[in-house]
Design a protein around this motif. Sequence first.
Motif, PDB file in Angstrom:
ATOM      1  N   LYS A   1       1.179  -1.174  -0.146  1.00 32.43           N
ATOM      2  CA  LYS A   1      -0.073  -0.064  -0.103  1.00 32.43           C
ATOM      3  C   LYS A   1       0.709   1.203  -0.064  1.00 32.43           C
ATOM      4  N   GLY A   2       0.232   2.289  -0.745  1.00 33.58           N
ATOM      5  CA  GLY A   2       1.047   3.527  -0.548  1.00 33.58           C
ATOM      6  C   GLY A   2       2.067   3.605  -1.771  1.00 33.58           C
ATOM      7  N   LEU A   3       2.374   2.623  -2.499  1.00 35.70           N
ATOM      8  CA  LEU A   3       3.267   2.701  -3.682  1.00 35.70           C
ATOM      9  C   LEU A   3       2.677   3.717  -4.800  1.00 35.70           C
ATOM     10  N   ASP A   4       1.577   3.642  -4.937  1.00 40.05           N
ATOM     11  CA  ASP A   4       0.634   4.625  -6.045  1.00 40.05           C
ATOM     12  C   ASP A   4       0.688   5.786  -5.941  1.00 40.05           C
ATOM     13  N   LYS A   5       0.521   6.130  -4.545  1.00 36.36           N
ATOM     14  CA  LYS A   5       0.790   7.528  -4.052  1.00 36.36           C
ATOM     15  C   LYS A   5       2.402   7.880  -4.395  1.00 36.36           C
ATOM     16  N   PHE A   6       3.091   7.055  -3.855  1.00 37.46           N
ATOM     17  CA  PHE A   6       4.827   7.331  -3.966  1.00 37.46           C
ATOM     18  C   PHE A   6       5.066   7.686  -5.306  1.00 37.46           C
ATOM     19  N   GLN A   7       4.493   6.845  -6.339  1.00 29.34           N
ATOM     20  CA  GLN A   7       4.823   7.071  -7.762  1.00 29.34           C
ATOM     21  C   GLN A   7       4.038   8.405  -8.097  1.00 29.34           C
ATOM     22  N   ARG A   8       2.957   8.586  -7.744  1.00 33.68           N
ATOM     23  CA  ARG A   8       2.562  10.039  -8.186  1.00 33.68           C
ATOM     24  C   ARG A   8       3.345  11.122  -7.736  1.00 33.68           C
ATOM     25  N   ASP A   9       3.664  11.064  -6.520  1.00 30.79           N
ATOM     26  CA  ASP A   9       4.393  12.279  -5.850  1.00 30.79           C
ATOM     27  C   ASP A   9       5.795  12.261  -6.690  1.00 30.79           C
ATOM     28  N   LEU A  10       6.199  11.188  -6.965  1.00 33.08           N
ATOM     29  CA  LEU A  10       7.546  11.095  -7.557  1.00 33.08           C
ATOM     30  C   LEU A  10       7.436  11.901  -9.003  1.00 33.08           C
ATOM     31  N   GLU A  11       6.305  11.391  -9.743  1.00 31.05           N
ATOM     32  CA  GLU A  11       6.171  12.004 -10.988  1.00 31.05           C
ATOM     33  C   GLU A  11       6.059  13.652 -10.968  1.00 31.05           C
ATOM     34  N   LYS A  12       5.270  14.009  -9.984  1.00 32.81           N
ATOM     35  CA  LYS A  12       5.042  15.352  -9.630  1.00 32.81           C
ATOM     36  C   LYS A  12       6.331  16.074  -9.331  1.00 32.81           C
ATOM     37  N   LYS A  13       7.146  15.270  -8.486  1.00 27.81           N
ATOM     38  CA  LYS A  13       8.482  16.104  -8.228  1.00 27.81           C
ATOM     39  C   LYS A  13       9.259  16.180  -9.620  1.00 27.81           C
ATOM     40  N   ALA A  14       9.355  15.205 -10.393  1.00 25.77           N
ATOM     41  CA  ALA A  14      10.062  15.084 -11.369  1.00 25.77           C
ATOM     42  C   ALA A  14       9.706  16.031 -12.464  1.00 25.77           C
ATOM     43  N   LYS A  15       8.398  16.401 -12.467  1.00 20.79           N
ATOM     44  CA  LYS A  15       8.201  17.354 -13.236  1.00 20.79           C
ATOM     45  C   LYS A  15       8.488  18.787 -12.847  1.00 20.79           C
ATOM     46  N   SER A  16       8.128  19.032 -11.562  1.00 17.08           N
ATOM     47  CA  SER A  16       8.635  20.140 -10.761  1.00 17.08           C
ATOM     48  C   SER A  16      10.088  20.573 -10.968  1.00 17.08           C
ATOM     49  N   VAL A  17      10.966  19.597 -11.094  1.00 16.86           N
ATOM     50  CA  VAL A  17      12.373  20.052 -11.088  1.00 16.86           C
ATOM     51  C   VAL A  17      12.990  20.249 -12.360  1.00 16.86           C
ATOM     52  N   SER A  18      12.220  19.861 -13.757  1.00 19.53           N
ATOM     53  CA  SER A  18      12.493  20.070 -14.951  1.00 19.53           C
ATOM     54  C   SER A  18      12.484  21.267 -15.438  1.00 19.53           C
ATOM     55  N   GLY A  19      13.465  21.765 -16.229  1.00 22.18           N
ATOM     56  CA  GLY A  19      13.511  23.201 -16.713  1.00 22.18           C
ATOM     57  C   GLY A  19      14.738  24.052 -16.449  1.00 22.18           C
ATOM     58  N   ASN A  20      14.815  25.025 -16.598  1.00 26.99           N
ATOM     59  CA  ASN A  20      15.880  26.108 -16.871  1.00 26.99           C
ATOM     60  C   ASN A  20      16.177  26.513 -15.187  1.00 26.99           C
ATOM     61  N   TYR A  21      17.248  26.823 -14.998  1.00 26.06           N
ATOM     62  CA  TYR A  21      17.924  27.167 -13.726  1.00 26.06           C
ATOM     63  C   TYR A  21      19.037  28.317 -13.844  1.00 26.06           C
ATOM     64  N   SER A  22      18.873  29.326 -13.114  1.00 22.22           N
ATOM     65  CA  SER A  22      19.938  30.235 -13.042  1.00 22.22           C
ATOM     66  C   SER A  22      21.270  29.756 -12.299  1.00 22.22           C
ATOM     67  N   PHE A  23      22.328  30.423 -12.707  1.00 24.39           N
ATOM     68  CA  PHE A  23      23.788  30.151 -12.177  1.00 24.39           C
ATOM     69  C   PHE A  23      23.598  30.311 -10.684  1.00 24.39           C
ATOM     70  N   ASP A  24      22.676  31.178 -10.184  1.00 23.31           N
ATOM     71  CA  ASP A  24      22.649  31.331  -8.528  1.00 23.31           C
ATOM     72  C   ASP A  24      22.111  30.006  -7.933  1.00 23.31           C
ATOM     73  N   GLU A  25      20.988  29.425  -8.739  1.00 23.34           N
ATOM     74  CA  GLU A  25      20.536  28.297  -8.167  1.00 23.34           C
ATOM     75  C   GLU A  25      21.323  27.060  -8.465  1.00 23.34           C
TER      76      GLU A  25
END
Length: 109
Positions: free
Chosen positions: A13-37
Amino acid sequence: KGEDSMSSTFKLKGLDKFQRDLEKKAKSVSGNYSFDELFPDSYIRSISRFSSLSEMFENNPEKITDAESFKQANQEILDQFISEETKFSNWQEMLNDAGTKLIANKMKF
C-alpha cells in the motif's frame, strides 16, 4: 519430491501515491535554472578555493562578469581554469555535477 514452490504476491500500500508524488516532483524540477540556483556559494566553496561563482569568474583569465561575457568567453580557457581550480576537468563536468546535486536536493521528500 512433490514440493510446491511457494509463490506469493504482496500488495504494498502507498506505492501508487509514492509514484504519483515522484512524477509530480520530477515535473517540478525539470526546466531552466539560473547560475545562482545551480552554483550556490556553499557549492562553490566545496569544490574550489573561491567563496562564490562571481569571485571564481572574476579570477578567471576571461574576466567573466555577466551572461554576455560568459557567452563570449573562450571555452578552452574556461575549461583550463576549471581544471586547475576545481576537481573537474572542464566547465561541462562542473555544470553536470551542480545540476545533479540541485535536482537530487529538489527531489527529496
